[in-house]
Design an enzyme around this catalytic site. Sequence first.
Site, PDB file in Angstrom:
ATOM      1  N   TRP A 154       0.814  -1.223   0.000  1.00 46.23           N
ATOM      2  CA  TRP A 154       0.000   0.000   0.000  1.00 46.23           C
ATOM      3  C   TRP A 154       0.847   1.272   0.000  1.00 46.23           C
ATOM      4  CZ3 TRP A 154       1.607   2.684   4.118  1.00 46.23           C
ATOM      5  CH2 TRP A 154       2.105   1.973   5.209  1.00 46.23           C
ATOM      6  N   ASN A 155       2.155   1.167   0.291  1.00 46.22           N
ATOM      7  CA  ASN A 155       2.923   2.412   0.469  1.00 46.22           C
ATOM      8  C   ASN A 155       3.386   3.035  -0.854  1.00 46.22           C
ATOM      9  OD1 ASN A 155       4.841   0.430   0.042  1.00 46.22           O
ATOM     10  ND2 ASN A 155       6.307   1.248   1.517  1.00 46.22           N
ATOM     11  N   LYS A 178      -2.200  -8.930  -7.339  1.00 51.00           N
ATOM     12  CA  LYS A 178      -3.097  -8.742  -6.185  1.00 51.00           C
ATOM     13  C   LYS A 178      -2.593  -7.515  -5.419  1.00 51.00           C
ATOM     14  CE  LYS A 178      -4.690  -9.400  -1.870  1.00 51.00           C
ATOM     15  NZ  LYS A 178      -4.246  -8.127  -1.274  1.00 51.00           N
ATOM     16  N   PRO A 179      -3.291  -6.377  -5.579  1.00 50.61           N
ATOM     17  CA  PRO A 179      -2.840  -5.164  -4.857  1.00 50.61           C
ATOM     18  C   PRO A 179      -3.258  -5.202  -3.394  1.00 50.61           C
ATOM     19  CG  PRO A 179      -4.792  -4.690  -6.203  1.00 50.61           C
ATOM     20  CD  PRO A 179      -4.468  -6.152  -6.429  1.00 50.61           C
ATOM     21  N   ALA A 180      -2.567  -4.382  -2.580  1.00 45.02           N
ATOM     22  CA  ALA A 180      -2.910  -4.294  -1.146  1.00 45.02           C
ATOM     23  C   ALA A 180      -4.351  -3.810  -1.000  1.00 45.02           C
ATOM     24  CB  ALA A 180      -1.966  -3.320  -0.455  1.00 45.02           C
ATOM     25  N   GLY A 232       6.464  -6.372   0.944  1.00 48.41           N
ATOM     26  CA  GLY A 232       5.671  -6.227   2.168  1.00 48.41           C
ATOM     27  C   GLY A 232       6.500  -6.623   3.378  1.00 48.41           C
ATOM     28  N   SER A 233       5.825  -7.085   4.394  1.00 50.44           N
ATOM     29  CA  SER A 233       6.533  -7.324   5.664  1.00 50.44           C
ATOM     30  C   SER A 233       7.301  -8.644   5.631  1.00 50.44           C
ATOM     31  CB  SER A 233       5.534  -7.343   6.816  1.00 50.44           C
ATOM     32  OG  SER A 233       4.800  -8.545   6.770  1.00 50.44           O
ATOM     33  N   GLU A 254      10.747  -8.508  -1.404  1.00 50.16           N
ATOM     34  CA  GLU A 254      11.303  -7.224  -0.956  1.00 50.16           C
ATOM     35  C   GLU A 254      10.609  -6.924   0.361  1.00 50.16           C
ATOM     36  OE1 GLU A 254      11.445  -3.608  -0.091  1.00 50.16           O
ATOM     37  OE2 GLU A 254      10.631  -3.039  -2.060  1.00 50.16           O
ATOM     38  N   LEU A 255      11.337  -7.124   1.461  1.00 47.79           N
ATOM     39  CA  LEU A 255      10.686  -7.167   2.785  1.00 47.79           C
ATOM     40  C   LEU A 255      11.086  -5.984   3.661  1.00 47.79           C
ATOM     41  CD1 LEU A 255      11.125 -11.033   3.225  1.00 47.79           C
ATOM     42  CD2 LEU A 255       9.218  -9.787   2.189  1.00 47.79           C
ATOM     43  N   CYS A 288      10.024   1.206   2.940  1.00 48.96           N
ATOM     44  CA  CYS A 288      10.897   0.114   3.423  1.00 48.96           C
ATOM     45  C   CYS A 288      12.342   0.578   3.576  1.00 48.96           C
ATOM     46  CB  CYS A 288      10.881  -1.054   2.446  1.00 48.96           C
ATOM     47  SG  CYS A 288       9.260  -1.722   2.224  1.00 48.96           S
ATOM     48  N   GLU A 385      10.955  -1.843  12.743  1.00 47.66           N
ATOM     49  CA  GLU A 385      10.739  -0.885  11.657  1.00 47.66           C
ATOM     50  C   GLU A 385       9.633   0.077  12.113  1.00 47.66           C
ATOM     51  OE1 GLU A 385       9.413  -2.877   8.101  1.00 47.66           O
ATOM     52  OE2 GLU A 385      10.518  -1.490   6.838  1.00 47.66           O
TER      53      GLU A 385
END
Length: 483
Positions: A154-155, A178-180, A232-233, A254-255, A288, A385
Amino acid sequence: MTVLNINETRAYIDGIWIGAHNGETFSVYNPANGETIESVADCGEVDVRKATEAASRAFKSWSRKPAKERAAYLHKAAESMQRAEEDLAKILVEECGKPMREAIGEIRYGASYFQWFAEEAVRAYGEVIPSNSPANRFIATKHPIGVCALITPWNFPNAMLARKAAAALAAGCTIVAKPAEDTPLSALALGKILEHVGLPRGVFNLIPSSRREEMGAWITQDPHIAKISFTGSTPVGRKLFELSAPTLKKLSLELGGNAPFIIFDDADLDAAIDGVMASKFRNAGQTCICTNRVFVHASIEETFANMLTERVAQLQVGSGADPNTDIGPLINQRAAEKVSSLVTSARSEGADLLIGGARATQGELFFEPTVIRSVTNEMKIAREEIFGPVVTLISFETDDDVIEMANSTEFGLAAYMYSDSVKRAWRVSEELDYGMIGINESAISNAQIPFGGIKQSGQGREGSKHGLDDYMEIKFRLFGSIS
Ligand code: SIN
């Protein structure tokens, strides 16, 4: 000139905009005021299957198109995004809360990936390898991996989808995205752009859904999907990794990050302040690669803290729609609670508040730009974070100490260091365990760089020529009996 309507709330499957199979929808909210913006198709398992089957059917012809032809679609997508940048940016401001200036920046950033991968598509070179026998010839060629599931955050709801989709399409892969659930409208708008440029049906499919966990299971179990790219996370990345084991999908992850920003006593302090401001407060600290811990040499710490506090006091908090806004709202209640609780915990552990520190008056999800001093690397706020507009200042004495502190985290995404000594810049940057390091510069993101992390920050690279390789497999062929 025809005006392109990019507002959409339905799923995009096999070239058709369609409601979810079960007819359900979910609401998307404006984080600046809590109002509902739209109701969006809430896709389920049947929609996932329909989308992956469509992508699988489309793969054969899309992957066989000459790279130059695929590149032409990507060039057109970049141009269309640029033409529609204001409308795309308005959607970002509404659903993500970004200030308009940053939203325009994100659309340009997203478009730059289409441009870049259009140029890289035609350079997916293979290798002719000297063989070990006069009778044999060795050749290695690159091939698109297949149907790719892109799970986006979402960011940066536009640019992260653009970064993944452009590389996948350039390589010859087809897509199910699949978007947030907080920000699906930007992805749907990008789908409209890709429809507009004439992508063949089934090549790009979009399945918005509020069912995060079930989606993870359906996508990882789907036999048509060869690769998943997720931003994401770290906990969700680990879960996808685990769920992908039975079908051995290729994964790009990419976390999370915990970026150190190190300011040595020989640094240009004005440049370092600019660097911290840009890196920390981009998207209200919800990036991130955002600076998470600012390490300042003890001899300049007080001066630096005062200079920084003065700059932070000038930041304007408000709705992204207001042209004077620097800091918009956080994305949702969960995010705002996390930032509040980290600040409270740091203060209870002995950190000093220089400015900010509380929810702002502009609305429920706004948080004051904050500077905290006397933080230690062991405090919770330095280990997690933050994902909010909070600067933590940690002082250090020696290069070795700061390297050790900077590396003592499970994360390894981005790091920054400011020093006027070339020797120090080489030595320290060589020892920092991070995938990306900015030296005397904190704006490191662009389409040309290999974006990605090490350790628990993930695997794979996006952007650069390596970003294309992430969507390709190598096929080796040995031609025997030649002579
Ligand atoms: C991210 O926050 O994941 C991406 C930020 C960037 O590409 O600069």
